[in-house]
Motif scaffolding. Sequence first.
Motif, PDB file in Angstrom:
ATOM      1  N   GLU A 107      -1.580   6.176  -8.325  1.00 27.76           N
ATOM      2  CA  GLU A 107      -2.021   7.224  -7.411  1.00 27.76           C
ATOM      3  C   GLU A 107      -2.084   6.673  -5.998  1.00 27.76           C
ATOM      4  O   GLU A 107      -2.777   5.702  -5.735  1.00 27.76           O
ATOM      5  CB  GLU A 107      -3.402   7.742  -7.824  1.00 27.76           C
ATOM      6  CG  GLU A 107      -3.383   8.525  -9.109  1.00 27.76           C
ATOM      7  CD  GLU A 107      -4.739   9.139  -9.417  1.00 27.76           C
ATOM      8  OE1 GLU A 107      -5.478   9.452  -8.467  1.00 27.76           O
ATOM      9  OE2 GLU A 107      -5.036   9.281 -10.600  1.00 27.76           O
ATOM     10  N   LEU A 108      -1.353   7.299  -5.113  1.00 30.37           N
ATOM     11  CA  LEU A 108      -1.407   6.983  -3.690  1.00 30.37           C
ATOM     12  C   LEU A 108      -1.720   8.258  -2.936  1.00 30.37           C
ATOM     13  O   LEU A 108      -1.505   9.367  -3.433  1.00 30.37           O
ATOM     14  CB  LEU A 108      -0.075   6.411  -3.195  1.00 30.37           C
ATOM     15  CG  LEU A 108       0.324   5.022  -3.681  1.00 30.37           C
ATOM     16  CD1 LEU A 108       1.711   4.671  -3.176  1.00 30.37           C
ATOM     17  CD2 LEU A 108      -0.663   3.977  -3.232  1.00 30.37           C
ATOM     18  N   ASN A 109      -2.196   8.097  -1.740  1.00 31.61           N
ATOM     19  CA  ASN A 109      -2.428   9.224  -0.864  1.00 31.61           C
ATOM     20  C   ASN A 109      -1.108   9.959  -0.636  1.00 31.61           C
ATOM     21  O   ASN A 109      -0.059   9.334  -0.509  1.00 31.61           O
ATOM     22  CB  ASN A 109      -2.990   8.689   0.459  1.00 31.61           C
ATOM     23  CG  ASN A 109      -3.328   9.763   1.432  1.00 31.61           C
ATOM     24  OD1 ASN A 109      -2.950  10.914   1.277  1.00 31.61           O
ATOM     25  ND2 ASN A 109      -4.061   9.377   2.451  1.00 31.61           N
ATOM     26  N   LEU A 110      -1.151  11.278  -0.571  1.00 27.92           N
ATOM     27  CA  LEU A 110       0.076  12.051  -0.400  1.00 27.92           C
ATOM     28  C   LEU A 110       0.771  11.738   0.924  1.00 27.92           C
ATOM     29  O   LEU A 110       1.999  11.744   1.009  1.00 27.92           O
ATOM     30  CB  LEU A 110      -0.225  13.551  -0.506  1.00 27.92           C
ATOM     31  CG  LEU A 110       0.975  14.447  -0.719  1.00 27.92           C
ATOM     32  CD1 LEU A 110       1.763  14.047  -1.947  1.00 27.92           C
ATOM     33  CD2 LEU A 110       0.550  15.888  -0.830  1.00 27.92           C
ATOM     34  N   THR A 111      -0.004  11.438   1.953  1.00 28.36           N
ATOM     35  CA  THR A 111       0.598  11.059   3.234  1.00 28.36           C
ATOM     36  C   THR A 111       1.374   9.753   3.094  1.00 28.36           C
ATOM     37  O   THR A 111       2.468   9.603   3.656  1.00 28.36           O
ATOM     38  CB  THR A 111      -0.485  10.932   4.316  1.00 28.36           C
ATOM     39  OG1 THR A 111      -1.206  12.162   4.399  1.00 28.36           O
ATOM     40  CG2 THR A 111       0.111  10.615   5.671  1.00 28.36           C
ATOM     41  N   THR A 112       0.841   8.819   2.338  1.00 29.82           N
ATOM     42  CA  THR A 112       1.548   7.556   2.090  1.00 29.82           C
ATOM     43  C   THR A 112       2.865   7.821   1.366  1.00 29.82           C
ATOM     44  O   THR A 112       3.908   7.260   1.731  1.00 29.82           O
ATOM     45  CB  THR A 112       0.671   6.612   1.249  1.00 29.82           C
ATOM     46  OG1 THR A 112      -0.570   6.423   1.911  1.00 29.82           O
ATOM     47  CG2 THR A 112       1.358   5.280   1.034  1.00 29.82           C
ATOM     48  N   TRP A 113       2.819   8.685   0.338  1.00 31.35           N
ATOM     49  CA  TRP A 113       4.048   9.045  -0.367  1.00 31.35           C
ATOM     50  C   TRP A 113       5.040   9.708   0.581  1.00 31.35           C
ATOM     51  O   TRP A 113       6.247   9.499   0.481  1.00 31.35           O
ATOM     52  CB  TRP A 113       3.756   9.971  -1.543  1.00 31.35           C
ATOM     53  CG  TRP A 113       3.370   9.236  -2.768  1.00 31.35           C
ATOM     54  CD1 TRP A 113       2.176   9.323  -3.424  1.00 31.35           C
ATOM     55  CD2 TRP A 113       4.150   8.289  -3.481  1.00 31.35           C
ATOM     56  NE1 TRP A 113       2.179   8.482  -4.499  1.00 31.35           N
ATOM     57  CE2 TRP A 113       3.373   7.835  -4.557  1.00 31.35           C
ATOM     58  CE3 TRP A 113       5.420   7.762  -3.311  1.00 31.35           C
ATOM     59  CZ2 TRP A 113       3.837   6.899  -5.471  1.00 31.35           C
ATOM     60  CZ3 TRP A 113       5.882   6.823  -4.223  1.00 31.35           C
ATOM     61  CH2 TRP A 113       5.090   6.410  -5.271  1.00 31.35           C
ATOM     62  N   GLY A 114       4.525  10.529   1.481  1.00 28.81           N
ATOM     63  CA  GLY A 114       5.407  11.177   2.451  1.00 28.81           C
ATOM     64  C   GLY A 114       6.154  10.168   3.301  1.00 28.81           C
ATOM     65  O   GLY A 114       7.360  10.288   3.517  1.00 28.81           O
ATOM     66  N   TRP A 115       5.450   9.156   3.787  1.00 31.68           N
ATOM     67  CA  TRP A 115       6.108   8.130   4.600  1.00 31.68           C
ATOM     68  C   TRP A 115       7.095   7.316   3.772  1.00 31.68           C
ATOM     69  O   TRP A 115       8.172   6.953   4.263  1.00 31.68           O
ATOM     70  CB  TRP A 115       5.064   7.216   5.256  1.00 31.68           C
ATOM     71  CG  TRP A 115       4.430   7.873   6.433  1.00 31.68           C
ATOM     72  CD1 TRP A 115       3.161   8.358   6.521  1.00 31.68           C
ATOM     73  CD2 TRP A 115       5.062   8.147   7.683  1.00 31.68           C
ATOM     74  NE1 TRP A 115       2.970   8.923   7.750  1.00 31.68           N
ATOM     75  CE2 TRP A 115       4.116   8.797   8.497  1.00 31.68           C
ATOM     76  CE3 TRP A 115       6.325   7.914   8.203  1.00 31.68           C
ATOM     77  CZ2 TRP A 115       4.409   9.213   9.786  1.00 31.68           C
ATOM     78  CZ3 TRP A 115       6.611   8.328   9.498  1.00 31.68           C
ATOM     79  CH2 TRP A 115       5.661   8.967  10.274  1.00 31.68           C
ATOM     80  N   ILE A 116       6.736   7.032   2.515  1.00 31.34           N
ATOM     81  CA  ILE A 116       7.663   6.293   1.644  1.00 31.34           C
ATOM     82  C   ILE A 116       8.957   7.085   1.464  1.00 31.34           C
ATOM     83  O   ILE A 116      10.063   6.548   1.609  1.00 31.34           O
ATOM     84  CB  ILE A 116       7.003   5.988   0.285  1.00 31.34           C
ATOM     85  CG1 ILE A 116       5.903   4.943   0.457  1.00 31.34           C
ATOM     86  CG2 ILE A 116       8.046   5.529  -0.742  1.00 31.34           C
ATOM     87  CD1 ILE A 116       5.032   4.744  -0.772  1.00 31.34           C
ATOM     88  N   HIS A 117       8.832   8.380   1.169  1.00 28.17           N
ATOM     89  CA  HIS A 117      10.027   9.207   0.968  1.00 28.17           C
ATOM     90  C   HIS A 117      10.809   9.408   2.260  1.00 28.17           C
ATOM     91  O   HIS A 117      12.046   9.452   2.239  1.00 28.17           O
ATOM     92  CB  HIS A 117       9.646  10.554   0.358  1.00 28.17           C
ATOM     93  CG  HIS A 117       9.362  10.475  -1.101  1.00 28.17           C
ATOM     94  ND1 HIS A 117      10.350  10.359  -2.043  1.00 28.17           N
ATOM     95  CD2 HIS A 117       8.194  10.461  -1.787  1.00 28.17           C
ATOM     96  CE1 HIS A 117       9.813  10.283  -3.243  1.00 28.17           C
ATOM     97  NE2 HIS A 117       8.503  10.343  -3.114  1.00 28.17           N
TER      98      HIS A 117
END
Length: 145
Positions: free
Chosen positions: A64-74
Amino acid sequence: MADAAQNTGRPTRQRGGAGSSWASGGTVFAGVLMLVQGVFGILSGIAAVAEDDVYTRVGDYVFELNLTTWGWIHLILGILIAVTGWGVLKGSDWARGVGVGIAALVVIAQFMWLPYHPLWSIVSIALAVFVIWALCTDHGRTSPV
């Protein structure tokens, strides 16, 4: 006649039979898939960074990661995939090796993204595995673009 082909400045292609044409066509298709995957990654990254409620998680998951972190990863992966896909289509030597590495990262990222987009993640993993295969099997393709 062979000297005339060598003097054009374009690399000549070795004829390897049906397997070679499959691999070459697969490499072009892999480049296009990488461009499309990159655009989708950029768009989903922008959506995840802009709004935290765009994606909802399906069940609990270990990663589980913060959705903002996932956004930057993608977003970052999407840019890298698109640039590398363009390099594959242009026939750049660096693009095939980098493409294999980035496609492997996409497999890992999409596996970890499963709780947010299960169906797309599975499809994306399958496409990334095809990209890895296509980039590893074609040896000596000239640029189609």
